[in-house]
Design an enzyme around this catalytic site. Structure first.
Site, PDB file in Angstrom:
ATOM      1  N   LYS A 213       4.380   0.990  -1.132  1.00  0.00           N
ATOM      2  CA  LYS A 213       3.388   1.502  -2.087  1.00  0.00           C
ATOM      3  C   LYS A 213       3.690   2.970  -2.402  1.00  0.00           C
ATOM      4  CE  LYS A 213      -1.540   2.268  -2.596  1.00  0.00           C
ATOM      5  NZ  LYS A 213      -2.887   2.102  -2.071  1.00  0.00           N
ATOM      6  N   GLU A 219      10.000   4.623   7.827  1.00  0.00           N
ATOM      7  CA  GLU A 219      10.751   3.439   8.254  1.00  0.00           C
ATOM      8  C   GLU A 219      11.437   2.781   7.061  1.00  0.00           C
ATOM      9  OE1 GLU A 219       7.656   4.178   9.060  1.00  0.00           O
ATOM     10  OE2 GLU A 219       7.154   3.551  11.106  1.00  0.00           O
ATOM     11  N   ARG A 276      -2.686  -3.224   2.766  1.00  0.00           N
ATOM     12  CA  ARG A 276      -2.962  -4.471   3.492  1.00  0.00           C
ATOM     13  C   ARG A 276      -3.636  -5.524   2.609  1.00  0.00           C
ATOM     14  NH1 ARG A 276      -5.510  -0.080   5.291  1.00  0.00           N
ATOM     15  NH2 ARG A 276      -7.782   0.093   5.265  1.00  0.00           N
ATOM     16  N   GLU A 361      -6.812  -2.413  10.627  1.00  0.00           N
ATOM     17  CA  GLU A 361      -6.622  -1.174   9.875  1.00  0.00           C
ATOM     18  C   GLU A 361      -7.853  -0.950   8.988  1.00  0.00           C
ATOM     19  OE1 GLU A 361      -3.276  -0.338   6.965  1.00  0.00           O
ATOM     20  OE2 GLU A 361      -2.385   0.573   8.724  1.00  0.00           O
ATOM     21  N   HIS A 392      -1.071 -23.441  26.260  1.00  0.00           N
ATOM     22  CA  HIS A 392      -0.274 -23.413  27.488  1.00  0.00           C
ATOM     23  C   HIS A 392       0.035 -21.988  27.899  1.00  0.00           C
ATOM     24  CE1 HIS A 392       0.190 -27.759  27.319  1.00  0.00           C
ATOM     25  NE2 HIS A 392       0.136 -27.562  26.018  1.00  0.00           N
ATOM     26  N   LYS A 512       2.229   9.947  12.898  1.00  0.00           N
ATOM     27  CA  LYS A 512       3.352  10.168  11.972  1.00  0.00           C
ATOM     28  C   LYS A 512       3.746  11.639  11.976  1.00  0.00           C
ATOM     29  CE  LYS A 512       2.112   6.706   8.437  1.00  0.00           C
ATOM     30  NZ  LYS A 512       1.690   6.507   7.058  1.00  0.00           N
TER      31      LYS A 512
HETATM   32  O1  F6P Z   1       0.961   3.682   8.080  1.00  0.00           O
HETATM   33  C1  F6P Z   1       0.107   2.711   7.616  1.00  0.00           C
HETATM   34  C2  F6P Z   1       0.440   2.304   6.214  1.00  0.00           C
HETATM   35  O2  F6P Z   1       0.063   3.306   5.325  1.00  0.00           O
HETATM   36  C3  F6P Z   1      -0.208   0.984   5.857  1.00  0.00           C
HETATM   37  O3  F6P Z   1      -1.510   1.125   5.438  1.00  0.00           O
HETATM   38  C4  F6P Z   1       0.714   0.483   4.820  1.00  0.00           C
HETATM   39  O4  F6P Z   1       0.548  -0.890   4.588  1.00  0.00           O
HETATM   40  C5  F6P Z   1       2.052   0.825   5.438  1.00  0.00           C
HETATM   41  O5  F6P Z   1       1.834   2.078   6.056  1.00  0.00           O
HETATM   42  C6  F6P Z   1       3.203   0.904   4.492  1.00  0.00           C
HETATM   43  O6  F6P Z   1       2.994   1.805   3.468  1.00  0.00           O
HETATM   44  P1  F6P Z   1       3.897   1.815   2.171  1.00  0.00           P
HETATM   45  O7  F6P Z   1       3.717   0.521   1.471  1.00  0.00           O
HETATM   46  O8  F6P Z   1       3.410   2.981   1.357  1.00  0.00           O
HETATM   47  O9  F6P Z   1       5.330   2.003   2.601  1.00  0.00           O
END
Ligand code: F6P
Length: 547
Positions: A213, A219, A276, A361, A392, A512
């Protein structure tokens, strides 16, 4: 958490809250056994249905009075008005000053939803058209890689909402997917995730969907850069190849361009879609490529059917409202800490993991919309595994442990892979588990089986352990959409009553920021001056010494 000395919030001062507290005391001494014995029609009456999704909530520790009191609480706290405000596009995510309109992502053409005076539904459909065109080109082989080969592998790079929804939906709808293609999902900044995802793939047949987004998430950006290097190293370093092997899904065109992806190859969405809540936006492009645009639209229709149900059905027959109220009942009045979601459908194996972000979240909040500390419990921990595997493993604790764990069983009348007696056996277990949890096995019953006296207590099942059973005919894209929307709106219902912002996630920020600082310290050539606590300092030193 430690709410002892706080001043009473407006929620806990409500008459309906006080009534529920008093009523919960009475209900603690009532058992499900008694409730069913005294009311033989209960199993048929305490049910509700929405467009083929059937909810049996009779095995909950509730009576008609409980429901009346919970509904009174929902009414007193203005749930109806809050639902209308969301669908109207009001900026109900107050800490980010944003509208919350995932419902617009599945609104049919012609419906009007205004954000700042502008109808957003046409834009939603424009993006869907663009996604459909692209998905069809990839699926048909018309879209080719830089060397002219068909795309056979699709790798979604994203994390959180930009990963969990796509992974879950791919697994859930695998039956409907193009089996000649390979789909993988890279999320973790642990390099192993990327390395294992590509190790057996040909770069010239691989398409990366970079889903973020914000397009700034550490990451995802790290994995996307690694993917770019990998691709270029395999294809002789020609930068022009990137355009054929990378597309972006984001709200941030500026960052997408900065990364080097042509914004013509970008699929957009909007700040009124929470991460989310985004798997039915362009973030679902991998899903659409896997199952095709028609199935994707069927899924959207399922979401929309549940949206309409949530918005228009009286609360006493409203599935998400009932589910939300029951969760609140156990969380706030029975001290339940968790909810187990137990799908008896192998294709839904990632559904609990998906729900963890959606629910936790959203409702993992400790202050009200006004910023005061709550004096009641909010979001429970959601967790689960598919049945019958969980039986199980951890069911022992649900049956005989000391904690109360409300369970949601999810089952289907038909299997997508009917093999001999498998499906009857699977479903027999759904019904058996819910029955065993509710009614248990008394000492008398255990004794009557000839069990030695000393062993009897070990073999007693106290019962009185609540569960919902959710049934649908068969897992289709439409049903998946309905199920997800069911939980989305259940989360909304809980948050509305708790008076919290279910659409922000400030709790993820501190870690972060600290990680960015610590990264510099881990990589610094000279010994860094560490100013953390003694534990963190020592851990950093130890890592530096041994890396
Ligand atoms: O760190 C949490 C978060 O902001 C989530 O709410 C979100 O889904 C995820 O990181 C990934 O964010 P983005 O789509 O901006 O990479």
């Amino acid at each position: 958490m430690d709410s002892g000395n706080r001043t009473k919030s407006s929620l806990t001062q409500r008459p309906s809250w006080a009534n529920l507290l008093k009523h919960a005391d009475e209900m603690r001494s009532t058992t499900l056994r008694d409730l069913f014995t005294n009311d033989t029609g209960r199993g048929e009456r305490f049910t509700a249905e929405a467009d083929g999704i059937f909810l049996d909530y009779s095995k909950n520790r509730v009576t008609e009075q409980t429901l009346q009191l919970l509904l009174a609480l929902a009414n007193e706290t203005g749930l109806r008005g809050k639902i209308d405000a969301m669908f109207r596009g009001d900026k109900i995510n107050i800490t980010e000053n944003r509208a919350v309109l995932h419902v617009a992502l599945r609104a049919p053409k012609g419906e009007q939803i205004l954000v700042d005076g502008k109808d957003v539904v046409p834009e939603v459909h424009e993006v869907l058209e663009k996604m459909s065109g692209f998905a069809n080109r990839v699926r048909s082989g018309e879209w080719k890689g830089a060397t002219g080969k068909h795309i056979r592998n699709v790798i979604n790079i994203g994390i959180g909402g930009s990963d969990l929804g796509p992974v879950m939906a791919y697994e859930a709808l695998r039956h409907y997917s193009d089996r000649s293609m390979t789909f993988r999902f890279v999320s973790n900044v642990d390099g192993t995730d990327f390395a294992e995802a590509v190790r057996d793939l040909a770069a010239e047949e691989t398409l990366f969907l970079v889903a973020s987004k914000t397009f700034t998430t550490l990451e995802t950006m790290t994995n996307a850069h690694t993917a770019r290097e990998w691709l270029l190293s395999k294809l002789g370093g020609d930068e022009a190849a990137v355009a054929k092997h990378f597309v972006a899904i984001s709200t941030n065109a500026k960052e997408v361009a900065k990364f080097g992806i042509d914004t013509a190859n970008m699929f957009g969405f909007w700040d009124w879609v929470g991460g989310r809540y985004s798997m039915d936006s362009a973030i679902g492009l991998s899903t659409m490529i896997a199952i095709g645009p028609d199935h994707f639209r069927e899924m959207l229709a399922g979401f929309h059917a549940m949206d309409v149900h949530f918005r228009t059905t009286p609360f006493e027959r409203n599935l998400p409202v009932l589910l939300g109220l029951l969760t609140l009942w156990y969380t706030d009045f029975f001290d339940a800490q968790t909810v187990a979601v137990l799908p008896y459908e192998q294709y839904l194996k990632r559904f609990p993991a998906y729900l963890q972000q959606l629910t936790m979240e959203s409702n993992g909040k400790h202050v009200t919309l006004e910023g005061t500390h709550v004096d009641y419990e909010t979001g429970p921990v959601y967790w689960g595994e598919p049945g019958t595997n969980g039986q199980h493993s951890f069911y022992q604790l649900i049956h005989q442990g000391t904690r109360q764990i409300p369970c949601d069983f999810i089952g289907f009348a038909k299997s997508l892979n009917p093999l001999g007696r498998h499906h009857d056996m699977l479903m027999a277990n759904v019904f058996a588990q819910a029955e065993a949890l509710a009614f248990g096995k008394t000492a008398e019953q255990v004794k009557a089986e000839g069990t030695a006296d000393w062993l009897v207590p070990h073999r007693v099942f106290e019962g009185n352990r609540p569960s919902n059973t959710i049934l649908a005919e068969v897992l289709t894209p439409r049903v998946l959409g309905q199920l997800i929307a069911l939980y989305e709106h259940s989360v909304f219902t809980q948050a509305a009553i708790w008076n919290i912002d279910a659409f922000d996630q400030w709790g993820v920020e501190l870690g972060k920021v600290l990680a960015t600082k610590i990264l510099g310290e881990l990589e610094s050539p000279a010994d860094p001056a560490l100013a953390h606590d003694s534990s963190t300092n020592a851990l950093i030193r130890r890592y530096r010494a041994s890396k």
